[in-house]
Design a protein around this motif. Structure first.
Motif, mmCIF file in Angstrom:
data_model
loop_
_atom_site.group_PDB
_atom_site.id
_atom_site.type_symbol
_atom_site.label_atom_id
_atom_site.label_comp_id
_atom_site.label_asym_id
_atom_site.label_seq_id
_atom_site.Cartn_x
_atom_site.Cartn_y
_atom_site.Cartn_z
ATOM 1 N N GLU D 201 -18.318 -44.377 -11.469
ATOM 2 C CA GLU D 201 -19.731 -44.171 -11.799
ATOM 3 C C GLU D 201 -20.049 -42.772 -12.294
ATOM 4 O O GLU D 201 -20.889 -42.587 -13.155
ATOM 5 C CB GLU D 201 -20.592 -44.451 -10.567
ATOM 6 N N ARG D 202 -19.395 -41.785 -11.685
ATOM 7 C CA ARG D 202 -19.703 -40.415 -12.110
ATOM 8 C C ARG D 202 -18.520 -39.510 -11.822
ATOM 9 O O ARG D 202 -17.678 -39.815 -10.950
ATOM 10 C CB ARG D 202 -20.955 -39.885 -11.421
ATOM 11 N N VAL D 203 -18.458 -38.425 -12.544
ATOM 12 C CA VAL D 203 -17.359 -37.467 -12.374
ATOM 13 C C VAL D 203 -17.890 -36.043 -12.412
ATOM 14 O O VAL D 203 -18.934 -35.759 -12.997
ATOM 15 C CB VAL D 203 -16.281 -37.610 -13.482
ATOM 16 N N MET D 204 -17.110 -35.183 -11.802
ATOM 17 C CA MET D 204 -17.375 -33.732 -11.818
ATOM 18 C C MET D 204 -16.029 -33.115 -12.151
ATOM 19 O O MET D 204 -15.063 -33.301 -11.388
ATOM 20 C CB MET D 204 -17.866 -33.327 -10.425
ATOM 21 N N ALA D 205 -15.935 -32.421 -13.271
ATOM 22 C CA ALA D 205 -14.606 -32.076 -13.764
ATOM 23 C C ALA D 205 -14.435 -30.623 -14.176
ATOM 24 O O ALA D 205 -15.412 -29.885 -14.387
ATOM 25 C CB ALA D 205 -14.265 -32.971 -14.955
ATOM 26 N N CYS D 229 -14.273 -37.910 -8.514
ATOM 27 C CA CYS D 229 -14.936 -39.082 -9.072
ATOM 28 C C CYS D 229 -15.466 -39.980 -7.963
ATOM 29 O O CYS D 229 -14.980 -39.986 -6.838
ATOM 30 C CB CYS D 229 -13.991 -39.853 -9.995
ATOM 31 N N ARG D 230 -16.492 -40.718 -8.330
ATOM 32 C CA ARG D 230 -17.102 -41.663 -7.395
ATOM 33 C C ARG D 230 -17.031 -43.043 -8.039
ATOM 34 O O ARG D 230 -17.503 -43.237 -9.149
ATOM 35 C CB ARG D 230 -18.557 -41.259 -7.151
ATOM 36 N N PHE D 231 -16.412 -43.951 -7.315
ATOM 37 C CA PHE D 231 -16.267 -45.302 -7.834
ATOM 38 C C PHE D 231 -17.526 -46.126 -7.551
ATOM 39 O O PHE D 231 -18.273 -45.819 -6.609
ATOM 40 C CB PHE D 231 -15.057 -45.983 -7.187
ATOM 41 N N GLU D 342 -13.509 -48.021 -21.876
ATOM 42 C CA GLU D 342 -13.991 -47.555 -20.570
ATOM 43 C C GLU D 342 -13.215 -46.322 -20.102
ATOM 44 O O GLU D 342 -13.771 -45.419 -19.492
ATOM 45 C CB GLU D 342 -13.886 -48.668 -19.524
ATOM 46 N N VAL D 343 -11.933 -46.324 -20.363
ATOM 47 C CA VAL D 343 -11.127 -45.157 -19.999
ATOM 48 C C VAL D 343 -11.664 -43.920 -20.698
ATOM 49 O O VAL D 343 -11.861 -42.855 -20.089
ATOM 50 C CB VAL D 343 -9.646 -45.383 -20.382
ATOM 51 N N LEU D 344 -11.928 -44.068 -21.988
ATOM 52 C CA LEU D 344 -12.390 -42.912 -22.757
ATOM 53 C C LEU D 344 -13.790 -42.479 -22.352
ATOM 54 O O LEU D 344 -14.134 -41.300 -22.447
ATOM 55 C CB LEU D 344 -12.339 -43.232 -24.253
ATOM 56 N N ARG D 345 -14.592 -43.413 -21.883
ATOM 57 C CA ARG D 345 -15.925 -43.017 -21.397
ATOM 58 C C ARG D 345 -15.797 -42.112 -20.173
ATOM 59 O O ARG D 345 -16.601 -41.216 -19.961
ATOM 60 C CB ARG D 345 -16.753 -44.259 -21.073
ATOM 61 N N GLN D 360 -21.503 -35.886 -14.066
ATOM 62 C CA GLN D 360 -21.920 -36.688 -15.205
ATOM 63 C C GLN D 360 -21.685 -38.158 -14.910
ATOM 64 O O GLN D 360 -20.635 -38.530 -14.382
ATOM 65 C CB GLN D 360 -21.116 -36.290 -16.454
ATOM 66 N N SER D 361 -22.666 -38.959 -15.297
ATOM 67 C CA SER D 361 -22.526 -40.400 -15.113
ATOM 68 C C SER D 361 -21.698 -40.992 -16.239
ATOM 69 O O SER D 361 -21.654 -40.457 -17.344
ATOM 70 C CB SER D 361 -23.899 -41.076 -15.123
#
Lengths: 371, 371, 371, 371
Positions: D201-205, D229-231, D342-345, D360-361
């Protein structure tokens, strides 16, 4: 690149492995010859046709003699039960065909001796595939260049557990010495011993059937065997083979101590070789886990990335590559039938030792070639 | 909790280990007796006084006889060179003192037999510490309750590499069979074999000096030895011991196959025991790496957290706990002198076998106790 | 060797570990002072007396103030719940006593700051035992001498699974942030990060309670937490701590990549350190499994044999040795209270980050000492 | 079995892997179609002809458009640099050809979106080969059937070290985000995350270039990146990718904690999957090392023996089998172009996060198919 018509006798486990290898090898390696899956022979028309379709051969037969005689078959692979090895090989050599014969060569030492005699002047090779992993090839190279000094101790095993369960039923595998542990598994690891450390001079062995009867019948061959062995180099060793080694699935493993270092390997993690070198400060010494990669023998053609790994089928592809190279060059390729015979002389001495309870010499002109 | 005066004869490697163990054991375990480091005896006044201060003993002496005779010494630990074991033990038993003697017991089988005779009616114990790790104790328990079924194969080794370098100089360690590999290392792993699988009936062995000379002199004992062995249970086995096993630091290791499962252990990772069970779906079978923890024998007292680990010194503390318990109860504690003698009967048979080239029976009333 | 009277406040898990360590340390190491187990203080007379007997203290009390005030107590160890750390430490420093306080220091950052202020001029130390294994000490030395070049990546975790089971009941451990994962486990591995790679400048974190309720009540602290972190050196990093890491028992582990090599460690196999060096031929590169031995820090005193291994309790003994040395020399000993405060500044910033969803700076005069 | 004419665009690393796979797949698996290596297209006539001979294609071309247009080409594999993916795929779909495109799909998310649009109604697949090892397929199955309960934590990495040496020269690999770590390596392990645990759902990278310049020029893409990441399931996670992870050769690895168990895997030992189950007595719990075998997905066709192992090339063969099956059935095959998008998103969100310093979502209609 010239085509070469391949005939395979036998359609089971190893027949398939060789068929796949022949289909893939010319794309993987820069082989001088490109195999054409010309003909497969198995026990019946039905099974032959089934395998033909499954593996992609052009033709099928239930008569191996017609395969051997076929003008479009240029080389053959023998992947039948052991008792047929000799007859097929002899027929093929009469026609002058190159032969790759599955291990162990023949059903007896007499078979093997006859096969060696028949192979004179012809390209011949025995299918000891496990010594062809990049890791074991590299181990051989390390030993050959003295990286671990003189070998002082060699311990090896070929352990699986497909008969560990006492309730596993009797089958062709539990019938006849050639299908037992000393007949079927031990040769692999004896071959490794010869390849890695050189000729064995004498052995002291035990060969044992742990479960005399199984559901369905009596067991007429051994479940496991061990032998203390003495190499011509003077090194002391021990070899164990088992089909009742509970939990072990592909325990083709060796540990070699030398005066400068040591090597450890286990086929269950076939892409790693462990190397210890007695050098540098004691505080940073230890076994180094080397992952195979493009700097190791016959790896780069499968993948340019180290650690990406090769598998069982790739060993057969490497074998096919070496067989094709031998055919093209006319040079013998290790292990030859002669090398295969040396393996059987060791297992035969082990049987004699187990019977007599005494050390037995290997009566041979044992010579192990180079990879 | 009553105090008990401990006298230790020997101040080196093992003398220290026992001193530390006696200092710590009553705080670690709920022992019925609390050791008081009463006296240490070593070869000279100077060294004895140095060790006294270093380890915290009350008194020191250069005369082990005065230690044995001292009224405030209630139990003794023998950690001297092997040739002194017998004399000291006999003197201690004359006084009725409990004795914990380092392995192997005495410098010869005659010594060991005399020590067993002298020990009758007294508390006695041999210092085979490695069988007391939580992991190996748990392995024994698993075997005892049939978790892996009947043992079909036992392979073990005690491998180190302190003499792997051919340039390592001669020393007391390279002099005399008692200090060689069959004398010093093999007993540890033979003891493990007896503890895990039970009595050994016969052996076929090789005992070899790899490097006959070293800087500083000739070598008069062996560098490594192997033996095929047959257990009274019928199980087949192999034991190897070496001080030239390059790269191996504490290779006290065993692999045991059974009809229902298997066990693997290596002291170099002493807090893990590997267990395979032939049960459940094939797809999820494999060796389970069990980390020792409070659910395993003698672990909880060191730490309530699993995987936090015990070490070498902790084995000696466990040994001290069992020794104190034996003193308090008057019950024998495994391994007794009698058990220690059984170990030597195996290594003695191995030597006979290596000399003769034949299988040798263990002539014994071999009995292994329970932990 | 002069005696020193030790008072320990707290009789549980860590109280015992310190008691055993103080009983053993002077026999293990050549310490300048020999501890005398003078007094133990716990919550009640009954438990204090029970622990006194179990661990071998001379006296017991239910009033820690009388322990601190006792003229025969020369140094104290605080092994109580965290909320008592500050008050006890302050009282001890008023008397000028050396203090070894269990981690994490105090129940809040305010406690820790006050404890640092109170400790000025006195010997003080925080009980981060895991950085004292021979392996991790050696890792620090390798890093300090540039063996793996500049660190480019650091990943670490402290993972256990004592609350992995959702049915594990609520307890004091599930109550209050100080007992949660960020409060109790994370500090250990943050301390390792600081010790190995140096100060952390900023963090971005998540702190989460996986199971909000458990049999017996609500959970008021976190089950696991992660933080991305940036070191002052510029290195990027990630730290994870968990008490719900199913299967992990003592997963205090780190992996450090550098421009010349790499280091890997896992406390579950605490006697091995893995070192990779980007040197020599590619074909023989790999991670070397180094077994700890007498060539590594603080190992030799436990055993002269490499690979024989140290365990959990030995870390506390090493800690005790360093504390005694600090007392004797008057020199500070890493990690001091000030170092312990730096750890808490990181976890406090992580909490702020988890609340805000933003990167947070570590507001500190962060300085990490040398071993 | 009907023949199918295969056209491969690209002759390098992956072009070869697909050529070998197509040569072997019909002999390995019981495929409904038998590939015929019809045509290969590369950048020049010379290289195309060279690859044609090496891999065994019938024809070669330097113009991929003529390959796509050729009437005897029935399906194509795109193994070119990423910037060509879109144009080739679009042209192929116009002709209605099935397309297997190497990962990551296109050089940008716009490319990927266009490719998804173009693929509607046509057979399409992205070449994420690593999720097709028997071990990872089995891990997916274990997770799907709830063997480890609800996932609470997921940690994964794709780490290699081909740019760990700061002196490794600049090349096409150090130029352009698509060839950097987030562009080239991270997608593999993000795809694994989606396959194993489901949508993110979202990542912080953080995305970082460690070495800005290298011999030969500036570096314009990243060396390593990490993301918290949050699934969608609620699980917390962390993903790391690196080409400077010194010592790591194929560190495609994951650790998954669940409420009933845990799974661990490392591609460097690709034939083992580690499974922990929180069941049975605590004393026998631990991670079980499961060796892949015929009871695991897509293994039996390579070898009937467990533990004999598959390798890198075999993954591509499995992929080819699934592609052929999709062509024959007309059914989509995971991962489709949509899955690849989806991977690239996720990686695109990671780049946004690294730029902004904020979570970021993933703005997506993310759906992950079944194996």
């Amino acid at each position: 690149m010239a085509d070469i018509g391949i005939g395979i006798v036998g359609g089971g486990y190893m027949g398939k492995a060789h068929a796949v290898a022949m289909a893939a090898v010319a794309s993987v390696f820069d082989t001088p010859l490109r195999p054409r899956l010309e003909m497969i022979a198995t026990a019946s028309e039905a099974s032959a046709e089934r395998y033909r379709q499954a593996y992609g051969f052009r033709r099928a037969t239930a008569d191996w003699r017609s395969l051997v005689a076929d003008p479009r078959v240029d080389a053959i692979v023998i992947a039948t039960p052991q008792k047929l090895h000799r007859e097929i090989a002899e027929a093929a050599f009469v026609r002058g065909l190159p032969v790759l014969c599955e291990k162990p060569m023949g059903a007896s030492i007499e078979d093997a001796e006859a096969m060696v005699a028949a192979s004179e002047g012809h390209v011949n090779m025995v299918g000891y595939n496990y010594v062809r992993t990049p890791a074991t090839q590299f181990a051989r190279a390390l030993l050959a260049r003295g990286e671990i000094g003189d070998v002082t101790w060699f311990r090896a095993e070929h352990t699986e557990d497909f008969y560990a369960d006492p309730e596993a039923p009797a089958s062709w595998r539990t019938d006849g010495m050639a299908n037992g542990c000393i007949g079927d598994l031990a040769p692999h690891i004896v071959n490794a011993a010869l390849a890695l450390v050189g000729p064995i001079e004498r052995v002291m062995a035990e060969v044992e059937t742990v479960h005399d009867t199984r559901p369905g019948g009596r067991v007429t061959n051994d479940d496991h065997c061990q032998m203390m062995c003495r190499f011509a180099s003077g090194a002391m060793g021990h070899i164990y083979a088992s089909r009742v080694a509970t939990g072990r699935k592909m325990g083709y493993a060796y540990e070699i101590s030398g005066t400068k270092g040591a090597i450890r390997f286990d086929q269950e993690d076939q892409n790693a070789l462990w190397l210890y070198r007695m050098a540098g400060p004691a505080a940073t010494r230890g076994f180094t886990k080397i992952l195979t990669g493009p700097d190791h023998p016959d790896y780069r053609q499968f993948c340019q990335g180290p650690g990406h790994g090769t598998g069982y089928q790739d060993q057969i592809i490497i074998e096919a590559k070496d067989f094709l190279k031998a055919i093209h060059s006319g040079e013998p390729v290790w292990p030859t039938f002669r090398d295969g015979l040396e393996v059987l002389r060791v297992t035969e001495a082990a049987l004699r030792s187990a019977d007599s309870g005494h050390w037995q010499s290997i009566s041979s002109d044992q010579k192990v070639g180079s990879p």
